[in-house]
Design a protein around this motif. Structure first.
Motif, PDB file in Angstrom:
ATOM      1  N   GLN A  52      76.481  84.911  20.587  1.00 47.17           N
ATOM      2  CA  GLN A  52      77.299  84.859  21.794  1.00 47.17           C
ATOM      3  C   GLN A  52      78.752  84.488  21.476  1.00 47.17           C
ATOM      4  O   GLN A  52      79.583  84.386  22.384  1.00 47.17           O
ATOM      5  CB  GLN A  52      76.720  83.824  22.766  1.00 47.17           C
ATOM      6  N   VAL A  80      81.874  80.630  24.122  1.00 51.76           N
ATOM      7  CA  VAL A  80      81.349  81.977  23.890  1.00 51.76           C
ATOM      8  C   VAL A  80      82.516  82.924  23.646  1.00 51.76           C
ATOM      9  O   VAL A  80      83.670  82.605  23.920  1.00 51.76           O
ATOM     10  CB  VAL A  80      80.505  82.484  25.087  1.00 51.76           C
ATOM     11  N   LEU A  82      82.418  86.734  24.597  1.00 56.86           N
ATOM     12  CA  LEU A  82      81.663  87.889  25.054  1.00 56.86           C
ATOM     13  C   LEU A  82      82.487  88.894  25.843  1.00 56.86           C
ATOM     14  O   LEU A  82      82.450  90.084  25.571  1.00 56.86           O
ATOM     15  CB  LEU A  82      80.485  87.416  25.933  1.00 56.86           C
ATOM     16  N   GLU A  89      80.360  79.310  28.466  1.00 58.43           N
ATOM     17  CA  GLU A  89      79.126  79.480  29.224  1.00 58.43           C
ATOM     18  C   GLU A  89      78.754  78.118  29.782  1.00 58.43           C
ATOM     19  O   GLU A  89      78.719  77.127  29.057  1.00 58.43           O
ATOM     20  CB  GLU A  89      77.994  80.003  28.347  1.00 58.43           C
TER      21      GLU A  89
END
Length: 250
Positions: A52, A80, A82, A89
């Motif tokens: 992640q 993270v 992403l 997160e």
């Protein structure tokens, strides 16, 4: 006798009310709650085998408020890498742990996964429901065996139904050193839904694996593992990796 009977009934109700009030006080007393937490630094953040953080290091932390009845609330966060506009997160768990016997527990969880700041069009946030069976000291004092299952009615990127199954173990081999391992299976509705959730792939499922060692050194929890998946032709975030973490529980 009429007044004596009325008094008896009155005092009985008063006694019952007092017992209920004392029970309520005990249920809400400070001694009924425990607070625990942890902070972890790791070479990666792997969620069900997938990185992640684009294979970069992560810093994670969690805080749990648990009641003696078995109910608990957990807050957890990690960096993270992403999607655009997002670098964190932040999740919360609501759960209940049922103690089946001295060795076994069954957890029921509701999990809400969030990505603050992400561009809204991506819709990465999702929620899921989990059931976790855990048994300790089955073959050797201190071992742990876990079977878990999770279901999301609307997985990340609005990709619909998703199911995850996992089996894991921790087995003491020398003093505080434990051999650990797990195998997981992720399944979505279709190849199209899988691609919608992950942005790659030509299947609707994949498996993840982990094997390694875990120990405690001077109060620090450390882990050295190999994590991999069976994803073919995926990005580098699906490749196998050596994972190392060090953390502190309090």
């Amino acid at each position: 006798m009429k007044y004596l009977g009325s008094s008896f009934i009155l005092f009985s109700f008063m006694g019952l009310a007092t017992q209920q009030a004392l029970a309520a006080d005990d249920w809400l007393s400070a001694n009924a709650f425990t607070v625990t937490g942890n902070v972890t630094m790791a070479t990666d953040y792997r969620f069900r085998g997938l990185s992640q953080t684009s294979n970069d290091p992560s810093v994670q932390g969690g805080l749990t408020l648990a009641h003696k009845s078995g109910f608990y609330v957990n807050l957890w966060a990690s960096n993270v890498n992403l999607l655009p506009g997002n670098s964190i997160e932040a999740d919360y768990y609501l759960g209940y742990q049922w103690k089946i016997d001295a060795k076994s527990t069954l957890d029921f969880q509701y999990i809400n996964v969030n990505y603050p700041g992400v561009v809204k069009d991506y819709h990465p946030a999702f929620h899921e429901f989990g059931v976790i069976y855990s048994r300790n000291s089955t073959f050797k004092e201190g071992d742990n065996w876990t079977l878990s299952g999770y279901y999301s009615p609307e997985f990340a990127m609005k990709s619909g139904d998703e199911m995850y199954l996992n089996a894991a173990f921790s087995y003491p081999i020398y003093k505080t050193i434990n051999l650990i391992g797990s195998v997981g299976y992720t399944k979505l509705d279709s190849v199209t839904k899988f691609q919608q959730a992950y942005g790659y792939g030509n299947t609707d499922h994949y498996m993840d694996y982990k094997v390694g060692l875990k120990t405690n050194i001077k109060g620090l929890d450390t882990e050295l593992s190999w994590i991999d998946t069976d994803v073919k032709h995926g990005p580098k975030t699906t490749d196998g990796t050596v994972y190392f973490s060090i953390g502190k529980s309090f």
